[in-house]
Design a protein around this motif. Structure first.
Motif, PDB file in Angstrom:
ATOM      1  N   ASP A  50     -49.527 -15.513  17.603  1.00 13.21           N
ATOM      2  CA  ASP A  50     -49.558 -12.971  17.794  1.00 13.21           C
ATOM      3  C   ASP A  50     -48.508 -12.579  18.796  1.00 13.21           C
ATOM      4  N   GLU A  51     -49.157 -12.817  20.344  1.00  9.53           N
ATOM      5  CA  GLU A  51     -48.751 -12.283  21.492  1.00  9.53           C
ATOM      6  C   GLU A  51     -48.542 -13.738  22.894  1.00  9.53           C
ATOM      7  N   VAL A  52     -47.737 -13.476  23.359  1.00  6.10           N
ATOM      8  CA  VAL A  52     -47.327 -14.549  24.932  1.00  6.10           C
ATOM      9  C   VAL A  52     -47.957 -13.543  26.066  1.00  6.10           C
ATOM     10  N   GLY A  53     -48.788 -14.367  26.916  1.00  2.74           N
ATOM     11  CA  GLY A  53     -49.313 -13.561  27.750  1.00  2.74           C
ATOM     12  C   GLY A  53     -48.903 -13.976  28.690  1.00  2.74           C
ATOM     13  N   ALA A  54     -49.610 -13.448  30.109  1.00  2.00           N
ATOM     14  CA  ALA A  54     -49.326 -14.913  31.209  1.00  2.00           C
ATOM     15  C   ALA A  54     -50.805 -14.039  32.144  1.00  2.00           C
ATOM     16  N   GLY A  55     -51.838 -15.831  33.039  1.00  2.00           N
ATOM     17  CA  GLY A  55     -52.940 -15.613  32.999  1.00  2.00           C
ATOM     18  C   GLY A  55     -52.446 -15.991  35.225  1.00  2.00           C
ATOM     19  N   SER A  56     -53.487 -16.680  35.393  1.00  2.00           N
ATOM     20  CA  SER A  56     -53.770 -17.602  36.502  1.00  2.00           C
ATOM     21  C   SER A  56     -53.092 -18.887  36.123  1.00  2.00           C
ATOM     22  N   GLY A  57     -51.888 -18.951  36.536  1.00  2.00           N
ATOM     23  CA  GLY A  57     -51.239 -20.156  35.940  1.00  2.00           C
ATOM     24  C   GLY A  57     -51.575 -20.496  34.985  1.00  2.00           C
ATOM     25  N   ASN A  58     -52.268 -19.998  33.914  1.00  2.00           N
ATOM     26  CA  ASN A  58     -51.873 -20.375  32.139  1.00  2.00           C
ATOM     27  C   ASN A  58     -51.259 -19.222  31.703  1.00  2.00           C
ATOM     28  N   THR A  59     -50.737 -19.689  30.551  1.00  2.00           N
ATOM     29  CA  THR A  59     -49.705 -18.801  29.656  1.00  2.00           C
ATOM     30  C   THR A  59     -51.499 -19.132  28.178  1.00  2.00           C
ATOM     31  N   LYS A  60     -50.809 -17.233  28.024  1.00  2.00           N
ATOM     32  CA  LYS A  60     -52.319 -17.551  26.957  1.00  2.00           C
ATOM     33  C   LYS A  60     -51.630 -16.718  25.897  1.00  2.00           C
ATOM     34  N   TYR A  61     -51.713 -18.017  24.624  1.00  2.00           N
ATOM     35  CA  TYR A  61     -50.906 -16.839  23.178  1.00  2.00           C
ATOM     36  C   TYR A  61     -51.868 -17.042  22.376  1.00  2.00           C
ATOM     37  N   ASP A  62     -51.925 -15.254  22.026  1.00  2.00           N
ATOM     38  CA  ASP A  62     -53.256 -14.642  20.978  1.00  2.00           C
ATOM     39  C   ASP A  62     -52.575 -15.194  19.507  1.00  2.00           C
ATOM     40  N   ILE A  63     -53.408 -15.421  18.669  1.00  2.00           N
ATOM     41  CA  ILE A  63     -53.287 -15.901  17.906  1.00  2.00           C
ATOM     42  C   ILE A  63     -54.182 -15.770  16.775  1.00  2.00           C
ATOM     43  N   GLN A  64     -53.774 -16.047  14.930  1.00  2.00           N
ATOM     44  CA  GLN A  64     -54.869 -16.034  14.520  1.00  2.00           C
ATOM     45  C   GLN A  64     -54.709 -17.403  13.561  1.00  2.00           C
ATOM     46  N   GLN A  65     -56.044 -17.419  13.512  1.00  2.00           N
ATOM     47  CA  GLN A  65     -56.368 -18.727  13.246  1.00  2.00           C
ATOM     48  C   GLN A  65     -56.381 -18.565  11.485  1.00  2.00           C
ATOM     49  N   ILE A  66     -55.989 -19.304  10.681  1.00  2.00           N
ATOM     50  CA  ILE A  66     -55.487 -19.629   9.637  1.00  2.00           C
ATOM     51  C   ILE A  66     -56.303 -20.265   8.604  1.00  2.00           C
ATOM     52  N   LYS A  67     -56.883 -21.802   9.591  1.00  2.00           N
ATOM     53  CA  LYS A  67     -57.288 -22.628   9.165  1.00  2.00           C
ATOM     54  C   LYS A  67     -57.865 -23.715  10.361  1.00  2.00           C
ATOM     55  N   MET A  68     -59.134 -24.164  10.942  1.00  2.00           N
ATOM     56  CA  MET A  68     -59.775 -25.247  10.906  1.00  2.00           C
ATOM     57  C   MET A  68     -59.758 -26.631  10.564  1.00  2.00           C
ATOM     58  N   PHE A  69     -58.884 -27.404  10.551  1.00  2.00           N
ATOM     59  CA  PHE A  69     -59.328 -28.327  10.109  1.00  2.00           C
ATOM     60  C   PHE A  69     -60.230 -29.601  10.624  1.00  2.00           C
ATOM     61  N   LYS A  70     -60.064 -29.375  12.360  1.00  2.00           N
ATOM     62  CA  LYS A  70     -61.570 -29.177  12.613  1.00  2.00           C
ATOM     63  C   LYS A  70     -61.696 -28.957  14.583  1.00  2.00           C
ATOM     64  N   GLY A  71     -62.922 -28.753  14.815  1.00  2.00           N
ATOM     65  CA  GLY A  71     -63.742 -28.667  15.542  1.00  2.00           C
ATOM     66  C   GLY A  71     -64.905 -27.607  15.461  1.00  2.00           C
ATOM     67  N   PRO A  72     -64.983 -26.479  16.188  1.00  2.00           N
ATOM     68  CA  PRO A  72     -66.283 -25.700  16.222  1.00  2.00           C
ATOM     69  C   PRO A  72     -66.278 -25.016  14.831  1.00  2.00           C
ATOM     70  N   ASP A  73     -67.274 -24.684  14.906  1.00  2.00           N
ATOM     71  CA  ASP A  73     -67.656 -23.629  13.391  1.00  2.00           C
ATOM     72  C   ASP A  73     -67.890 -22.504  13.452  1.00  2.00           C
ATOM     73  N   ARG A  74     -66.504 -22.071  14.330  1.00  2.00           N
ATOM     74  CA  ARG A  74     -66.224 -20.239  14.599  1.00  2.00           C
ATOM     75  C   ARG A  74     -64.397 -20.389  14.639  1.00  2.00           C
ATOM     76  N   ASP A  75     -63.969 -18.803  15.040  1.00  2.00           N
ATOM     77  CA  ASP A  75     -62.265 -19.076  14.527  1.00  2.00           C
ATOM     78  C   ASP A  75     -62.280 -18.900  16.569  1.00  2.00           C
ATOM     79  N   ILE A  76     -60.823 -19.634  16.409  1.00  2.00           N
ATOM     80  CA  ILE A  76     -60.323 -19.439  18.135  1.00  2.00           C
ATOM     81  C   ILE A  76     -58.923 -18.621  17.697  1.00  2.00           C
TER      82      ILE A  76
END
Length: 197
Positions: A50-76
């Protein structure tokens, strides 16, 4: 005094070049088959950027999770990548992403993690491959870029797309998974073929 300034300058230049070499080394990685990236990842998701932003040494991508194939039981909801050697993701595009889960629940993707635009393949093809990857994590995929590539154990599959010059666009990369057979050995199977029971 001049000698002191000169030696200080030389030291700074050496330190700078050493740091640049460190960064360059960190940006290099061994290319892996998508199945290996899937198996090594903490998180595998389909997401829209959805959106790209900058932080301290990182680039942050705001995303809409459509499907989790592997990982925690909550949205990223966001993916972070180091500003140096970062993955470049475009807004309003959907991706298949693999990455690491941080202790705070955020997801990191690095240069070596696998990412592919969802539109690069059909939904059916990607879904079948992901299911196959899950069942092939006990197998090892060995890249082969020269004519003599020996297999050292039966649980290995030779990844020969590099011999034909196709690399990441070759058939083993795009449409095959390395899966276990009945005898415990591993072999390549297309997404439509069934492994031996």
């Amino acid at each position: 005094m001049a000698r002191s300034v000169s030696s200080c300058f030389i030291t700074l230049v050496v330190l700078f070049l050493w740091r640049v070499e460190d960064v360059a080394e960190a940006c290099r990685c061994r290319i892996v088959h998508p199945q290996q990236a899937f198996c090594r990842a903490d998180v595998v998701i389909r997401a829209k950027v959805d959106e790209v932003g900058a932080g301290s040494g990182n680039t942050k991508y705001d995303i809409q999770q459509i499907k989790m194939f592997k990982g925690p039981d909550r949205d990223i909801n966001a993916v972070f990548t180091p500003t140096i050697c970062r993955k470049f993701l475009e807004t309003n595009k959907e991706y298949l992403l693999t990455g690491r889960l941080n202790t705070d629940g955020t997801m990191n993707i690095m240069m070596c993690d696998f990412s592919r635009t969802w539109e690069a393949s059909s939904d059916t093809q990607l879904m079948r491959l992901i299911q196959r990857y899950q069942s092939g994590c006990d197998c090892k995929i060995i890249p082969c870029s020269s004519l003599s590539c020996p297999i050292s154990s039966p649980d290995e599959c030779l990844w020969t797309d590099w011999l034909s010059g196709n690399g990441l666009s070759g058939p083993q990369t795009q449409s095959f998974a390395c899966l276990k057979r009945r005898d415990g050995s591993c072999a390549w199977y297309s997404m439509s073929a069934q492994p031996e029971k």
